[in-house]
Design a protein around this motif. Structure first.
Motif, PDB file in Angstrom:
ATOM      1  N   THR A 128      40.309 -19.627  41.071  1.00 22.36           N
ATOM      2  CA  THR A 128      39.782 -19.540  39.708  1.00 22.36           C
ATOM      3  C   THR A 128      40.498 -18.474  38.894  1.00 22.36           C
ATOM      4  O   THR A 128      40.963 -18.714  37.776  1.00 22.36           O
ATOM      5  CB  THR A 128      38.273 -19.257  39.734  1.00 22.36           C
ATOM      6  N   MET A 129      40.588 -17.277  39.462  1.00 18.56           N
ATOM      7  CA  MET A 129      41.250 -16.179  38.740  1.00 18.56           C
ATOM      8  C   MET A 129      42.728 -16.476  38.511  1.00 18.56           C
ATOM      9  O   MET A 129      43.252 -16.278  37.404  1.00 18.56           O
ATOM     10  CB  MET A 129      41.088 -14.874  39.508  1.00 18.56           C
ATOM     11  N   ASN A 130      43.415 -16.946  39.527  1.00 16.64           N
ATOM     12  CA  ASN A 130      44.854 -17.206  39.400  1.00 16.64           C
ATOM     13  C   ASN A 130      45.141 -18.333  38.407  1.00 16.64           C
ATOM     14  O   ASN A 130      46.161 -18.295  37.701  1.00 16.64           O
ATOM     15  CB  ASN A 130      45.453 -17.531  40.762  1.00 16.64           C
ATOM     16  N   TYR A 131      44.252 -19.315  38.345  1.00 21.35           N
ATOM     17  CA  TYR A 131      44.442 -20.403  37.378  1.00 21.35           C
ATOM     18  C   TYR A 131      44.351 -19.865  35.952  1.00 21.35           C
ATOM     19  O   TYR A 131      45.151 -20.213  35.084  1.00 21.35           O
ATOM     20  CB  TYR A 131      43.404 -21.500  37.599  1.00 21.35           C
ATOM     21  N   ILE A 132      43.355 -19.009  35.717  1.00 23.37           N
ATOM     22  CA  ILE A 132      43.183 -18.419  34.395  1.00 23.37           C
ATOM     23  C   ILE A 132      44.411 -17.598  34.001  1.00 23.37           C
ATOM     24  O   ILE A 132      44.925 -17.707  32.888  1.00 23.37           O
ATOM     25  CB  ILE A 132      41.917 -17.542  34.365  1.00 23.37           C
ATOM     26  N   VAL A 133      44.874 -16.758  34.927  1.00 18.47           N
ATOM     27  CA  VAL A 133      46.019 -15.882  34.651  1.00 18.47           C
ATOM     28  C   VAL A 133      47.295 -16.688  34.453  1.00 18.47           C
ATOM     29  O   VAL A 133      48.052 -16.462  33.487  1.00 18.47           O
ATOM     30  CB  VAL A 133      46.195 -14.863  35.802  1.00 18.47           C
ATOM     31  N   LYS A 134      47.559 -17.622  35.347  1.00 19.05           N
ATOM     32  CA  LYS A 134      48.801 -18.396  35.286  1.00 19.05           C
ATOM     33  C   LYS A 134      48.871 -19.273  34.041  1.00 19.05           C
ATOM     34  O   LYS A 134      49.922 -19.374  33.391  1.00 19.05           O
ATOM     35  CB  LYS A 134      48.935 -19.263  36.533  1.00 19.05           C
ATOM     36  N   ASN A 135      47.752 -19.910  33.695  1.00 16.44           N
ATOM     37  CA  ASN A 135      47.745 -20.865  32.586  1.00 16.44           C
ATOM     38  C   ASN A 135      47.296 -20.254  31.261  1.00 16.44           C
ATOM     39  O   ASN A 135      47.259 -20.948  30.251  1.00 16.44           O
ATOM     40  CB  ASN A 135      46.841 -22.048  32.950  1.00 16.44           C
TER      41      ASN A 135
END
Length: 285
Positions: A128-135
């Motif tokens: 969840t966190m990595n998706y927010i940061v990456k996208n």
């Protein structure tokens, strides 16, 4: 753009029922009116002024309609009580700051996702966190100083920041960016489908969204906080006109509504049939 204190106002009939219902869906966040006992069962009917932009917590960006709904579908890692600025366990049971840029977060065991998607683990929280940061989704505004999230073990996540940031728990692990989605559900359904048919761990499970008409949630029987929620269902009615929402309340078609016309507040506050509930909120405008 500036920050100020704002107030979210809701109006409802039957004060006891309303207060219990608010507590049941989390709108009181740690309590509000002392002495009121929750009422178990039933459907809470709420009038909203518009559809939400999305029901995907990773795309949260201050939409008050979305906020009302997704706080029932998703839980956040921590819970913040703004009355005294204290941080309490949510999906996370404990946390530790290792150094200025590193946090270790321990997850609650046994938390289940809706619709049979299994137990929430560190893989879901890190995703969840990595998706927010990456996208750089809409929720990225809360995590601009987060570099990445890594799985340490099944119930432990390591968060690395790009720079020291003391309010990390409050800004990043609470509300949208701190909510956890099912990685499996998101990857199976895809971005567009998940926006309209979300899978979380919250007290209520998504059932239906008919645009410009209604959104329905039902009680999640496998919710980790045993005995909750108290309600069986929440039925959101999409009614843009505040005058129409008020008449629906008077006619018994809904139990409460948000964002009344402020010219009606004084009259409503003096009417014993209704209760006006208002509390400070942290918002940007």
């Amino acid at each position: 753009m500036h920050r100020r204190w704002t107030r979210m106002t809701r109006i409802g009939q039957a004060a006891g029922f309303l207060m219990a219902a608010l507590a049941a869906i989390g709108l009181l966040a740690g309590g509000g009116w002392a002495g009121e006992q929750p009422v178990r069962g039933g459907t809470l009917r709420i009038g909203l002024y518009s559809d939400p932009n999305t029901l995907n917590c990773m795309e949260s960006a201050g939409d008050p309609v979305q906020q009302n709904i997704i706080t029932g579908i998703f839980d956040s890692l921590v819970v913040v009580d703004y009355r005294d600025s204290t941080v309490h366990p949510g999906l996370a049971t404990k946390w530790k700051q290792v150094d200025d840029k590193t946090w270790i977060v321990t997850l609650r065991k046994g938390v289940q996702f809706h619709k049979g998607y299994g137990e929430m683990t560190a893989e879901d929280a890190a995703f969840t966190m990595n998706y927010i940061v990456k996208n750089k989704t809409n929720a990225y505004t809360y995590v601009t100083f987060v570099d990445k999230a890594e799985v340490v073990d099944r119930y432990t996540v390591k968060y690395t920041l790009t720079a020291p940031f003391a309010p990390f728990l409050v800004t990043s692990l609470f509300y949208g960016s701190g909510m956890v989605v099912s990685k499996k559900a998101f990857e199976e359904r895809g971005f567009k489908a998940f926006n309209r048919d979300p899978v979380g761990t919250g007290p209520f499970e998504f059932v239906e969204w008919s645009p410009a008409a209604q959104i329905i949630l039902k009680r999640f029987d496998k919710y980790w906080d045993k005995g909750k929620p108290y309600l069986d269902r929440i039925h959101y009615r999409i009614v843009p006109d505040a005058f129409v929402r008020l008449n629906m309340l008077k006619n018994g078609e809904i139990d409460m509504f948000t964002h009344p016309d402020f010219k009606d507040l004084k009259e409503l506050q003096n009417d014993p049939r209704f209760m006006v509930a208002s509390r400070p909120g942290h918002n940007w405008d």
